[in-house]
Design a protein around this motif. Structure first.
Motif, PDB file in Angstrom:
ATOM      1  N   LYS A   1       0.824  -1.214   0.000  1.00 48.67           N
ATOM      2  CA  LYS A   1       0.000   0.000   0.000  1.00 48.67           C
ATOM      3  C   LYS A   1       0.856   1.262   0.000  1.00 48.67           C
ATOM      4  N   LYS A   2       1.953   1.225   0.770  1.00 45.22           N
ATOM      5  CA  LYS A   2       2.825   2.394   0.902  1.00 45.22           C
ATOM      6  C   LYS A   2       3.966   2.398  -0.110  1.00 45.22           C
ATOM      7  N   ASN A   3       3.957   1.425  -1.027  1.00 51.08           N
ATOM      8  CA  ASN A   3       4.988   1.303  -2.067  1.00 51.08           C
ATOM      9  C   ASN A   3       6.386   1.141  -1.451  1.00 51.08           C
ATOM     10  N   LEU A   4       6.484   0.301  -0.436  1.00 48.43           N
ATOM     11  CA  LEU A   4       7.751   0.054   0.256  1.00 48.43           C
ATOM     12  C   LEU A   4       8.186  -1.407   0.125  1.00 48.43           C
ATOM     13  N   ILE A   5       7.959  -1.995  -1.041  1.00 50.12           N
ATOM     14  CA  ILE A   5       8.329  -3.394  -1.246  1.00 50.12           C
ATOM     15  C   ILE A   5       9.117  -3.518  -2.550  1.00 50.12           C
ATOM     16  N   VAL A   6      10.132  -4.369  -2.510  1.00 46.46           N
ATOM     17  CA  VAL A   6      10.965  -4.631  -3.681  1.00 46.46           C
ATOM     18  C   VAL A   6      10.917  -6.131  -3.924  1.00 46.46           C
TER      19      VAL A   6
END
Length: 111
Positions: free
Chosen positions: A23-28
């Motif tokens: 949701k917070k665009n904090l995944i790679v």
């Protein structure tokens, strides 16, 4: 507590963690991007699949996580990790059918 209950609790925790990070665009997702971000010091938690393609990948990720003090979680199946990360490929013939793409490793980034 039995081992099965512990595994279920850990899986629920990882599911919530991945969902919030997405949701917070904090995944790679993926090995190359994960290695880049761990070396840069942006890693918070790393989720690694047990049945990764090559043994060298697992050793490299575990070593980097240990050196840079990133928490590491291990999941049994990379298809399950792909489902948690929502890596999907839609089929052209129908709108609603899709194929789950396996994911070997993903990294949750520090805010």
């Amino acid at each position: 507590m039995t081992d099965l209950k512990k595994l279920m609790i850990i899986e629920k925790f990882l599911k919530i963690l991945i969902k919030e990070a997405t949701k917070k665009n904090l995944i790679v997702k993926g090995i190359k991007e994960t290695i880049k971000f761990i070396i840069r010091g942006y890693g918070y938690a790393c989720i690694l699949a047990k049945n990764c393609n090559k043994k060298q990948y697992k050793i490299a990720i575990k070593t980097l996580c240990w050196i840079y003090k990133v928490k590491i979680f291990i999941i049994n199946d990379k298809k399950k990790l792909g489902r948690l990360c929502k890596i999907l490929k839609r089929k052209k013939s129908t709108k609603h059918s899709f194929k789950i793409i396996p994911c070997s490793v993903c990294l949750i980034l520090v805010t």
